[in-house]
Design a protein around this motif. Structure first.
Motif, mmCIF file in Angstrom:
data_model
loop_
_atom_site.group_PDB
_atom_site.id
_atom_site.type_symbol
_atom_site.label_atom_id
_atom_site.label_comp_id
_atom_site.label_asym_id
_atom_site.label_seq_id
_atom_site.Cartn_x
_atom_site.Cartn_y
_atom_site.Cartn_z
ATOM 1 N N LYS A 358 35.420 38.305 32.096
ATOM 2 C CA LYS A 358 36.586 38.120 32.945
ATOM 3 C C LYS A 358 36.638 36.700 33.487
ATOM 4 O O LYS A 358 35.638 36.164 33.947
ATOM 5 C CB LYS A 358 36.529 39.116 34.108
ATOM 6 N N HIS A 360 36.797 34.839 36.041
ATOM 7 C CA HIS A 360 36.653 35.090 37.474
ATOM 8 C C HIS A 360 35.394 34.404 37.951
ATOM 9 O O HIS A 360 34.414 34.269 37.208
ATOM 10 C CB HIS A 360 36.578 36.602 37.732
ATOM 11 N N GLU A 363 32.220 36.606 37.408
ATOM 12 C CA GLU A 363 32.429 37.287 36.128
ATOM 13 C C GLU A 363 31.302 38.262 35.812
ATOM 14 O O GLU A 363 31.503 39.246 35.094
ATOM 15 C CB GLU A 363 32.571 36.255 34.995
ATOM 16 N N TYR A 366 31.924 41.554 37.718
ATOM 17 C CA TYR A 366 33.173 42.096 37.171
ATOM 18 C C TYR A 366 32.896 42.782 35.830
ATOM 19 O O TYR A 366 33.377 43.892 35.559
ATOM 20 C CB TYR A 366 34.183 40.961 36.993
ATOM 21 N N THR A 411 33.191 38.259 45.280
ATOM 22 C CA THR A 411 33.015 39.709 45.443
ATOM 23 C C THR A 411 34.180 40.315 46.220
ATOM 24 O O THR A 411 34.705 41.380 45.853
ATOM 25 C CB THR A 411 31.688 39.992 46.168
ATOM 26 N N ILE A 414 37.343 40.688 44.152
ATOM 27 C CA ILE A 414 37.331 41.893 43.317
ATOM 28 C C ILE A 414 37.704 43.109 44.154
ATOM 29 O O ILE A 414 38.493 43.964 43.725
ATOM 30 C CB ILE A 414 35.944 42.083 42.676
ATOM 31 N N ASP A 418 40.953 44.412 42.428
ATOM 32 C CA ASP A 418 40.603 45.388 41.389
ATOM 33 C C ASP A 418 39.503 46.285 41.934
ATOM 34 O O ASP A 418 38.401 46.358 41.397
ATOM 35 C CB ASP A 418 40.137 44.676 40.119
#
Length: 613
Positions: A358, A360, A363, A366, A411, A414, A418
């Motif tokens: 991801k 991000h 990552e 994730y 963190t 996320i 999500d």
């Protein structure tokens, strides 16, 4: 090139803390008592102790205590028990790592990725040479690659000289995650080992971890990160002698006679991650909830790609549903025709990047969430408790701040965008474990209340409780004592007091990350400097300095008023808030001293950067 850490090359990591069933049962017993006493205390706080004349203070205080207690419940569940995954013999063939079928009978192929951007060439070379020295009892197809997002000819020349691969790309899209995706497209190993630029694999890395992949459902193995360059520190008598002369040396020796050897500055930034890996991560194995932490992890390529395909399909479907809702809102249609919906999915597919990792800043975690929640496969994670790599720690507060802000912000991002707690596919206990991680990064909200509370009382005499009476101590002391004893047993073998204090002093960075995520600000990926940054970092700890000054001033004010006969304060209130204030000052002092810490060694390679950058 000479590096400061070369004088620590002789250091060896200590083995995992042995699992003790009787100590585990003792912890569970003590932790249960502590939680019961904590619930009893909170019930009393909500029902019988609120100061109704100052609800503006009383309610935030008891709410902060409640939120902190929820965090304690989650932490207790996290470290409840240890169930290590047995180490299996290393596979001789890829056939031993997949489900029965037509897998070829050939050696296991492993790609080792060293991600780099602007780190020293010779620093990366050290890791490459250690990777070339990895042991394995069978034939193995080992492929080492430097993933250079800095696109440096010097790095390419070093890779050629060492006989390893060099992979780069034209842009830095997706930062580290994009770098990894690009490398996955250019390689084909069965397993992928992720290393940072400063990661130094130990010879046993592959022979002690690839055996876990005999289980075809194991998606990745995470090993502990070990900072072997932590300063040795200065003996307490010597440190006090520098400040107070001969009197300080005598005082230091006297303290050590009682408490044992003490070193000042041996880990100024509390970088030692043993508590996190040996306690928190290791004790998530039983719930299949240990998450990936990047460097030092080994991934099954099939798992990463399958999870990426699942996430890709989910993203397309989610975007198509969003577009459909927007169209229906404009046209006021009850439903769109299937052909139109197919076109929306097609358009979403064109606009969606396929990303094995991801894009991000976090990552690694994730990817863990995506794999753990994969509806098509029950992927397993393994935390391997033995240290198999070594790396460098942040050696200044600026580098430490960059790293910790990235952890916190990534963190929390996320959590907001999500949230895995509502993600299909995760088990109940996996949700609890991920929830414990996310909850810990929200603690700045209630830690600020805990820091402000004694200041408010000591300046004003206004208490959040109806009275600092015998009833107050009767309820709070059993809980505090029981909890400290339970935590001591639960984390036996690892010192955790400094980590708890830094957790409290972390509040400004924590609040900044929370505010950035709430505002929708993108948490940018910034490489943690591998060389010590020079300069003064006092500006990074101004909030903590402010807390110390206000707390000392408040205590002095309250004590003066009490001694002069003021009836605003009670002895019980001054005792409770005095100890509370002392704990807060000690907590803040650690990070304040770290801002001014200087290494003892002078012959080190350093990079000079502006401290405010």
């Amino acid at each position: 090139m000479t590096f400061y850490f070369q004088r620590f090359e002789h250091r060896s990591p200590r083995p995992p803390i042995p699992h003790s069933p009787w100590r585990e049962r003792l912890y569970q017993f003590l932790a249960t008592i502590a939680l019961v006493l904590g619930a009893w205390y909170l019930h009393w706080r909500w029902t019988a102790s609120l100061n109704y004349e100052a609800l503006w203070f009383a309610v935030p205080m008891v709410l902060a205590e409640t939120l902190a207690f929820i965090g304690l419940i989650l932490f207790t569940a996290n470290i409840w028990k240890t169930r290590d995954t047995p180490i299996s013999p290393p596979p001789a063939s890829i056939r031993e790592c997949v489900e029965e079928g037509d897998a070829p009978d050939r050696p296991v192929a492993v790609d080792i990725f060293f991600t780099t951007y602007d780190e020293e060439i010779d620093l990366v070379r050290l890791g490459i040479r250690d990777a070339l020295a990895l042991r394995y009892p069978h034939a193995i197809d080992l492929r080492i690659h430097i993933l250079d997002d800095g696109r440096r000819p010097e790095m390419a020349a070093m890779a050629s000289a060492e006989g390893v691969g060099y992979i780069t790309r034209s842009t830095n899209l997706g930062f580290k995650a994009g770098n990894l995706r690009n490398a996955l497209e250019a390689t084909s190993g069965d397993f992928v080992v992720i290393c940072d630029a400063d990661t130094r694999p130990l010879p046993t890395l592959l022979e002690r971890t690839l055996g876990y992949f005999r289980d075809p459902d194991v998606a990745w193995v995470q090993t502990p990160q070990w900072f072997y360059d932590l300063p040795e520190g200065t003996p307490l008598p010597e440190a006090l002698r520098r400040w107070l002369g001969g009197v300080g040396a005598l005082l230091g020796r006297g303290i050590e006679r009682i408490a044992g050897p003490i070193h000042v500055g041996n880990d100024p930034f509390v970088n030692d991650p043993e508590l996190f890996y040996q306690i928190i991560q290791r004790r998530r194995n039983w719930a299949n909830a240990s998450f990936c932490c990047g460097a030092g992890s080994i991934h099954r390529r099939e798992a990463v790609m399958q999870a990426a395909l699942t996430a890709y399909a989910e993203t397309i479907e989610r975007q198509a549903r969003h577009d459909e809702r927007q169209i229906r809102k404009l046209t006021r249609e009850g439903a769109l025709e299937e052909s139109t919906r197919a076109q929306l999915r097609g358009q979403a597919a064109l606009e969606t990047e396929f990303t094995p990792y991801k894009f991000h800043v976090s990552e690694d975690i994730y990817t863990s969430i995506v794999l753990h929640s994969d509806p098509n496969r029950t992927w397993k994670s393994v935390f391997h408790p033995w240290i198999e790599t070594k790396m460098l720690s942040p050696r200044d507060l600026l580098s430490w701040t960059i790293q910790r802000y990235k952890y916190a912000g990534g963190t929390l991002d996320i959590l907001k965008n999500d949230n895995p707690l509502f993600r299909r596919g995760l088990s109940f206990w996996q949700r609890v474990m991920y929830g414990a991680t996310f909850w810990s990064y929200l603690a700045g909200l209630w830690n600020l209340v805990f820091l402000a509370a004694p200041i408010i009382y000591l300046f004003s005499g206004i208490a959040p409780v109806s009275a600092y009476s015998v009833d107050f101590y009767k309820h709070i002391l059993p809980f505090l004592v029981a909890n400290e004893i339970a935590m001591m047993v639960g984390t036996w073998g690892i010192a955790g007091y400094k980590a708890k204090l830094w957790y409290l002093s972390f509040f400004p960075l924590n609040l900044r990350a929370i505010w950035a995520v709430v505002r929708g600000e993108q948490i940018k990926f910034k490489v943690t400097p591998k060389a010590r940054q020079s300069g003064s970092f006092h500006r990074l700890v101004l909030p903590q300095i402010g807390i110390v000054i206000l707390t000392l001033a408040a205590f002095g004010f309250a004590m003066t008023a009490f001694l002069l006969g003021s009836e605003t304060y009670t002895a019980g209130g001054l005792i409770a808030n005095g100890f509370w204030a002392a704990n807060n000052i000690i907590a803040m002092s650690g990070i304040i001293l770290a801002a001014f810490w200087q290494p003892d060694d002078e012959d080190i390679t350093e990079r000079t950067e502006e401290a405010a950058a």
